[in-house]
Design an enzyme around this catalytic site. Structure first.
Site, PDB file in Angstrom:
ATOM      1  N   PHE A  72       0.753  -0.437  -0.358  1.00 28.50           N
ATOM      2  CA  PHE A  72      -0.225  -0.074   0.350  1.00 28.50           C
ATOM      3  C   PHE A  72       0.851   1.225   0.111  1.00 28.50           C
ATOM      4  O   PHE A  72       1.584   1.966   0.547  1.00 28.50           O
ATOM      5  CB  PHE A  72      -0.951  -0.022   0.954  1.00 28.50           C
ATOM      6  CG  PHE A  72      -1.738   1.146   1.273  1.00 28.50           C
ATOM      7  CD1 PHE A  72      -3.306   0.451   0.416  1.00 28.50           C
ATOM      8  CD2 PHE A  72      -2.064   1.466   2.026  1.00 28.50           C
ATOM      9  CE1 PHE A  72      -4.044   1.552   0.764  1.00 28.50           C
ATOM     10  CE2 PHE A  72      -3.587   2.922   1.959  1.00 28.50           C
ATOM     11  CZ  PHE A  72      -4.171   3.197   1.009  1.00 28.50           C
ATOM     12  N   SER A  93       3.413  -6.753   2.308  1.00 27.54           N
ATOM     13  CA  SER A  93       2.546  -6.165   2.613  1.00 27.54           C
ATOM     14  C   SER A  93       0.333  -6.487   1.456  1.00 27.54           C
ATOM     15  O   SER A  93       0.418  -7.637   1.629  1.00 27.54           O
ATOM     16  CB  SER A  93       2.661  -4.679   2.639  1.00 27.54           C
ATOM     17  OG  SER A  93       1.337  -4.243   3.967  1.00 27.54           O
ATOM     18  N   MET A  94       0.547  -5.252   1.376  1.00 24.91           N
ATOM     19  CA  MET A  94      -0.813  -5.981   0.797  1.00 24.91           C
ATOM     20  C   MET A  94      -0.690  -6.501  -0.621  1.00 24.91           C
ATOM     21  O   MET A  94      -0.890  -7.239  -1.080  1.00 24.91           O
ATOM     22  CB  MET A  94      -1.553  -4.778   0.936  1.00 24.91           C
ATOM     23  CG  MET A  94      -2.739  -3.630   1.441  1.00 24.91           C
ATOM     24  SD  MET A  94      -3.845  -2.924   1.280  1.00 24.91           S
ATOM     25  CE  MET A  94      -4.040  -2.753   2.796  1.00 24.91           C
ATOM     26  N   TRP A 113      -0.039  -8.607   4.697  1.00 29.23           N
ATOM     27  CA  TRP A 113      -1.103  -7.632   5.116  1.00 29.23           C
ATOM     28  C   TRP A 113      -2.974  -8.072   4.337  1.00 29.23           C
ATOM     29  O   TRP A 113      -2.453  -8.170   3.013  1.00 29.23           O
ATOM     30  CB  TRP A 113      -1.502  -6.181   5.092  1.00 29.23           C
ATOM     31  CG  TRP A 113      -2.166  -5.570   6.318  1.00 29.23           C
ATOM     32  CD1 TRP A 113      -2.186  -5.313   7.354  1.00 29.23           C
ATOM     33  CD2 TRP A 113      -3.893  -4.714   5.329  1.00 29.23           C
ATOM     34  NE1 TRP A 113      -2.861  -4.719   7.162  1.00 29.23           N
ATOM     35  CE2 TRP A 113      -4.158  -4.279   6.233  1.00 29.23           C
ATOM     36  CE3 TRP A 113      -4.776  -5.160   4.514  1.00 29.23           C
ATOM     37  CZ2 TRP A 113      -5.602  -4.293   6.113  1.00 29.23           C
ATOM     38  CZ3 TRP A 113      -5.309  -4.930   3.846  1.00 29.23           C
ATOM     39  CH2 TRP A 113      -6.108  -4.438   4.652  1.00 29.23           C
ATOM     40  N   ASP A 149       6.972  -5.467  13.205  1.00 31.98           N
ATOM     41  CA  ASP A 149       6.002  -5.252  13.115  1.00 31.98           C
ATOM     42  C   ASP A 149       4.745  -4.776  13.320  1.00 31.98           C
ATOM     43  O   ASP A 149       4.257  -4.925  13.728  1.00 31.98           O
ATOM     44  CB  ASP A 149       6.228  -6.316  11.329  1.00 31.98           C
ATOM     45  CG  ASP A 149       5.067  -5.849  10.333  1.00 31.98           C
ATOM     46  OD1 ASP A 149       4.085  -4.473  10.407  1.00 31.98           O
ATOM     47  OD2 ASP A 149       4.820  -6.175   8.987  1.00 31.98           O
ATOM     48  N   HIS A 162       7.855  -3.551  10.060  1.00 30.95           N
ATOM     49  CA  HIS A 162       7.139  -3.751   8.216  1.00 30.95           C
ATOM     50  C   HIS A 162       8.376  -3.639   7.723  1.00 30.95           C
ATOM     51  O   HIS A 162       7.896  -4.261   6.335  1.00 30.95           O
ATOM     52  CB  HIS A 162       6.009  -2.557   8.109  1.00 30.95           C
ATOM     53  CG  HIS A 162       5.172  -2.872   7.185  1.00 30.95           C
ATOM     54  ND1 HIS A 162       4.255  -3.844   7.536  1.00 30.95           N
ATOM     55  CD2 HIS A 162       4.607  -2.157   6.296  1.00 30.95           C
ATOM     56  CE1 HIS A 162       3.860  -4.119   6.336  1.00 30.95           C
ATOM     57  NE2 HIS A 162       3.865  -3.414   5.497  1.00 30.95           N
TER      58      HIS A 162
HETATM   59  O1  9J3 Z   1       0.548  -2.700   1.994  1.00 35.61           O
HETATM   60  C1  9J3 Z   1       0.444  -2.286   3.366  1.00 35.61           C
HETATM   61  O2  9J3 Z   1       1.749  -1.534   3.550  1.00 35.61           O
HETATM   62  C2  9J3 Z   1      -0.068  -2.936   4.528  1.00 35.61           C
HETATM   63  C3  9J3 Z   1      -0.616  -1.388   5.856  1.00 35.61           C
HETATM   64  C4  9J3 Z   1      -1.995  -1.177   6.145  1.00 35.61           C
HETATM   65  O3  9J3 Z   1      -2.028  -1.451   7.470  1.00 35.61           O
HETATM   66  O4  9J3 Z   1      -2.939  -0.634   5.192  1.00 35.61           O
HETATM   67  C5  9J3 Z   1      -4.076  -0.465   6.321  1.00 35.61           C
HETATM   68  C6  9J3 Z   1      -4.541   0.913   4.906  1.00 35.61           C
END
Ligand code: 9J3
Length: 262
Positions: free
Chosen positions: A65, A133-134, A158, A179, A211
């Protein structure tokens, strides 16, 4: 030496050699422009120059994200130098959630194998996905959607849902103990719990890591990611020794779990 797999390439690995940021293959790179009608955005392809050893497995990598391509671009030159064709992606939108990221990963590996300027170097039956993450959530969703993938490596993943019990693709989750954006107790831990009943699943939890630790080169991530891709994309069992029996924690990781043998 005995050839363990028709796809095995490169010298016999050592625990030291696979921690290096550069592996044994010389690498070239090429920008990939966005093209209308294509399901993924622009990116960069990294590929070994050697065409004398048959085709390579291919890997697509997508960041998280708000993250542009460059945040996870180190995987391109590093993984290519170990003998993979890699595309690092700019997401269609930096605000995409995991679901569209999964589709971008799947479209990118399909394009690498079937349409890209380097398609002749790619074995269309040996494809893998990675993401941060995402993008790690997208990696798990891509593995769920396409069981023919040979490997998946979610990085500090995530995702809203934690049940990936349908994933049969060999998946190595890499989490980080500090993280606070995708805390492992909410994300990587339950993801692995849902996976681990299936064959060939692994979970590396980095130590003193946040993270964003997997967004830069580290020796430990390189060792485990290269071993996982070599073992499952190239069927190269010379790398099983780095995964099983599960290595004991050191200064760089708190745990490594895997269903042995691999
Ligand atoms: O892709 C990411 O770093 C997810 C981080 C996150 O907490 O997104 C919440 C909207």
């Amino acid at each position: 030496a005995l050839q363990v797999s028709a796809f095995a390439k490169g010298p016999d690995p050592t625990d030291q050699s696979i921690r290096a940021q550069k592996g044994p293959f010389a690498v070239q790179q090429q920008s990939v422009a966005a093209q209308s009608g294509r399901a993924f955005n622009r990116g960069t392809v990294y590929y070994p120059t050697d065409t004398s050893q048959g085709t390579y497995g291919a890997v697509a990598v997508i960041p998280g994200f708000l993250e542009p391509e460059f945040t996870t671009s180190w995987y391109g030159p590093t993984l290519a130098s170990y003998g993979f064709v890699v595309i690092t992606l700019e997401p269609n939108s930096i605000t995409d959630f995991p679901e569209p990221r999964s589709n971008q990963l799947l479209a990118a590996v399909d394009w690498l194998a079937n349409e890209s300027p380097v398609k002749d170097r790619v074995d269309p039956n040996r494809l893998a996905v990675m993401g941060h993450s995402m993008g790690g959530g997208g990696t798990l969703l891509a593995a769920s959607k396409n069981p023919a993938l040979k490997a998946a490596i979610p990085l500090a993943p995530w995702n809203m849902s934690s049940n990936f019990s349908d994933v049969t693709v060999p998946t190595l989750i890499i989490g980080a103990d500090n993280d606070v954006i995708a805390p492992t107790f909410m994300h990587a831990d339950p993801f692995y719990e849902s996976l681990k009943g299936n064959q060939n699943q692994g979970y590396l939890k980095l130590k003193g890591a946040d993270h964003f630790t997997t967004n830069g080169y580290t020796a430990t991530v390189t060792k485990f990611a290269v071993s996982w891709l070599k073992r499952f994309v190239d069927d190269d069992t010379r790398y099983s020794q780095f995964l099983c029996p599960a290595p004991s924690p050191d200064a760089s990781f708190v745990s490594f779990k895997v269903g042995c043998p691999v």
